[in-house]
Scaffold this active site. Structure first.
Site, PDB file in Angstrom:
ATOM      1  N   GLN A  93       0.810  -1.214   0.000  1.00 48.66           N
ATOM      2  CA  GLN A  93       0.000   0.000   0.000  1.00 48.66           C
ATOM      3  C   GLN A  93       0.849   1.273   0.000  1.00 48.66           C
ATOM      4  OE1 GLN A  93      -2.293  -0.726   3.553  1.00 48.66           O
ATOM      5  NE2 GLN A  93      -3.276  -2.529   2.692  1.00 48.66           N
ATOM      6  N   HIS A 157      -0.419  -0.509   5.650  1.00 44.82           N
ATOM      7  CA  HIS A 157      -0.662   0.526   6.666  1.00 44.82           C
ATOM      8  C   HIS A 157       0.452   1.555   6.769  1.00 44.82           C
ATOM      9  CE1 HIS A 157      -3.255  -2.852   8.604  1.00 44.82           C
ATOM     10  NE2 HIS A 157      -3.622  -2.527   7.377  1.00 44.82           N
ATOM     11  N   GLU A 251     -13.172   3.909  10.937  1.00 39.48           N
ATOM     12  CA  GLU A 251     -13.548   4.969  11.883  1.00 39.48           C
ATOM     13  C   GLU A 251     -13.406   6.354  11.277  1.00 39.48           C
ATOM     14  OE1 GLU A 251     -11.104   4.657  15.376  1.00 39.48           O
ATOM     15  OE2 GLU A 251     -11.931   2.700  15.948  1.00 39.48           O
ATOM     16  N   TYR A 261      -6.586   6.679  20.464  1.00 34.80           N
ATOM     17  CA  TYR A 261      -7.783   6.243  19.725  1.00 34.80           C
ATOM     18  C   TYR A 261      -8.010   4.734  19.791  1.00 34.80           C
ATOM     19  CZ  TYR A 261      -8.537  11.029  18.595  1.00 34.80           C
ATOM     20  OH  TYR A 261      -8.803  12.369  18.739  1.00 34.80           O
ATOM     21  N   TYR A 272      -9.646 -10.698   9.837  1.00 37.49           N
ATOM     22  CA  TYR A 272     -10.157 -11.149   8.542  1.00 37.49           C
ATOM     23  C   TYR A 272     -10.651 -12.593   8.621  1.00 37.49           C
ATOM     24  CZ  TYR A 272      -8.246  -6.903   6.612  1.00 37.49           C
ATOM     25  OH  TYR A 272      -7.980  -5.589   6.345  1.00 37.49           O
TER      26      TYR A 272
END
Lengths: 376, 132
Positions: A93, A157, A251, A261, A272
């Site tokens: 990513q 991530h 979120e 958080y 998953y």
């Protein structure tokens, strides 16, 4: 059989969530907006346009995640990529990600670029930010002003979003880099955090953890998974983000100084594989999201609507859905979401949504290019 | 003589088979890790995909019948319409930037999990697959 067990456990999960829901609730079927849009192509010659910005002359700079930056003037793409980019570590990513202009860009010309950086001689990489000035399709005066730790060869991530607030602080999101048990709850690394720095990379003296030994001083908030959307609320000036949950548990968050958080101690998502990550969704000392999604929509890109061209969407935040190929509109009353709608249904895998200088909304879409969203 | 050769060949097969299996098992083990890093977000834990969005891998005719195209997709990304088990998918999988050995491992994992059965994919085979 497996399918039906999944359905049953999903139902149970949803029931539990509804029963315990305080500020948020989940809904799979969001209504389509009754404001139709035309998707006008601006330029379709892009493969993975991760982000874009508008320069003062209304031309656009566009990142290709694979590590190229392009200038688009009145819809025409300069075929020569902008020279002078750093070497980009492209992995999963991560790659060449976000762009942001300095609030005083017209005076100082600073352009901010987030990207995957693999330090020389090391394996793996993490999110970094370079600032540079653009002239004649070249970057100059390049300075790496932010470099996240730890390096990892994992693909997932990276976060990678940036936004300036009204006071000129630069916020940067870094994802947990696939190490949820090591990174997001530890203040001794950069991953799974929102950072706040000055425009030159120096650390604001009043950042929340500057007094703590061993803490990374750029950390502004922590306990994040993978925030790929960030925007400043146009009225309050606060930074809002959204982040990808695992399976469920995406979120929308209002970022406050020094706040935890909760990832992965609390989450509305599951693994998953369907197994639990944690038994709890709430804990004292950990912030609840403004809203959460179960199932996931895979949010990417974010903007608040301020333009008069979309009068019915005032006080709304728009969020791209990578998974379902639309833009999610959350209508806000104060800090609460009071209405949801699917906007631009079918547009594609949206990476970035922004308002242009002409007041129109623009989106970059994986495999498709750049589009202007014109109300019908 | 023929009998002797046959015995030899059978013996060879018995000897070679476990080595091949072991190689596959090791590759699948590494491939599972890569899968959980790079692929699971869309194709999910049991290779079931997401209906209407991301195609399944478990029992997927496209994967099992298009070996080279599948390797190419994992290696370079995939875009455009494909039909998987009679359903159309028209999305994009952007390039993941896996090394050839990682592509081989993940191919071995998805070709031999969730009821799928496929022949061993080697790093050399991945290296020989070119971008279209």
């Amino acid at each position: 059989m497996i399918q039906s067990i999944h359905s049953v456990s999903l139902c149970l999960l949803l029931l539990t969530l509804f029963a315990s829901s305080s500020c948020s609730q989940s809904n799979v079927n969001f209504p389509k907006s009754d404001q139709p849009l035309t998707f006008e192509p601006v330029n379709e010659d892009f493969s993975n346009p991760w982000s874009f910005v508008f320069l003062p002359d209304a031309s656009m700079l566009v990142t290709e995640k694979e590590g190229e930056l392009f200038h688009v003037v009145e819809g025409v793409k300069n075929p020569e990529p902008v020279q002078g980019l750093p070497e980009v570590y492209v992995r999963g990513q991560g790659g060449l990600m976000d762009l942001e202009l300095h609030p005083d860009y017209e005076e100082n010309g600073w352009l901010y670029i987030s990207y995957g950086l693999s330090p020389e001689g090391e394996s793996g990489g993490n999110t970094a930010v370079m600032r540079a000035k653009l002239a004649d399709n070249k970057l100059m005066d390049q300075e790496v002003i932010f470099q996240a730790t730890p390096n990892s060869t994992k693909g997932q991530h990276w976060g990678g979003r940036m936004e300036f607030d009204r006071d000129g602080y630069l916020y940067i999101s870094v994802g947990d880099r696939g190490a949820r048990d090591d990174n997001p709850q530890s203040l001794s690394n950069h991953s799974g955090k929102i950072h706040r720095i000055h425009d030159d990379g120096s650390i604001p003296a009043d950042n929340p953890f500057t007094g703590e030994d061993g803490a990374i001083h750029s950390i502004y908030s922590y306990g994040h998974r993978n925030p790929q959307g960030m925007a400043m609320h146009p009225e309050t000036g606060e930074i809002w983000t959204h982040e990808h949950g695992p399976r469920g548990g995406d979120e929308l968050n209002r970022i406050q100084e020094g706040v935890n958080y909760g990832w992965p101690v609390i989450t509305y998502g599951i693994n998953y594989s369907g197994t639990k990550i944690t038994d709890i969704t709430e804990k004292e000392g950990m912030e609840q999201p403004v809203y959460y999604w179960v199932p996931s929509i895979a949010p990417c890109g974010m903007t608040f609507v301020t333009s008069d061209l979309y009068p019915q969407w005032q006080t709304s935040v728009l969020i791209g859905s990578l998974k379902f190929n639309y833009i999610h509109r959350c209508e806000l009353e104060g800090n609460k979401v009071v209405k949801h709608e699917k906007v631009a249904d079918g547009l594609g895998r949206i990476r970035t949504v922004r308002e242009g200088p002409d007041g129109y909304l623009y989106a970059s879409v994986e495999g498709k290019g750049l589009f202007k969203l014109v109300p019908k | 003589m023929i009998k002797l050769i046959m015995t030899f060949l059978v013996g060879l097969c018995i000897m070679v088979q476990p080595i091949q299996d072991e190689k596959l098992v090791e590759s699948m083990k590494r491939g599972k890790e890569t899968y959980e890093d790079f692929c699971i977000t869309c194709h999910m834990a049991e290779g079931e995909g997401v209906p209407g969005a991301f195609p399944p891998l478990a029992g997927a005719d496209y994967l099992l019948e298009n070996r080279t195209a599948s390797i190419r997709a994992v290696k370079y990304g995939q875009q455009g319409e494909i039909v998987v088990n009679g359903k159309k998918y028209n999305s994009i999988m952007t390039p993941l930037y896996l090394e050839d050995n990682e592509v081989a491992d993940v191919m071995n994992y998805i070709l031999n999990s969730w009821g799928n059965e496929g022949k061993y994919v080697s790093e050399e085979e991945v290296a020989s697959v070119e971008k279209e």
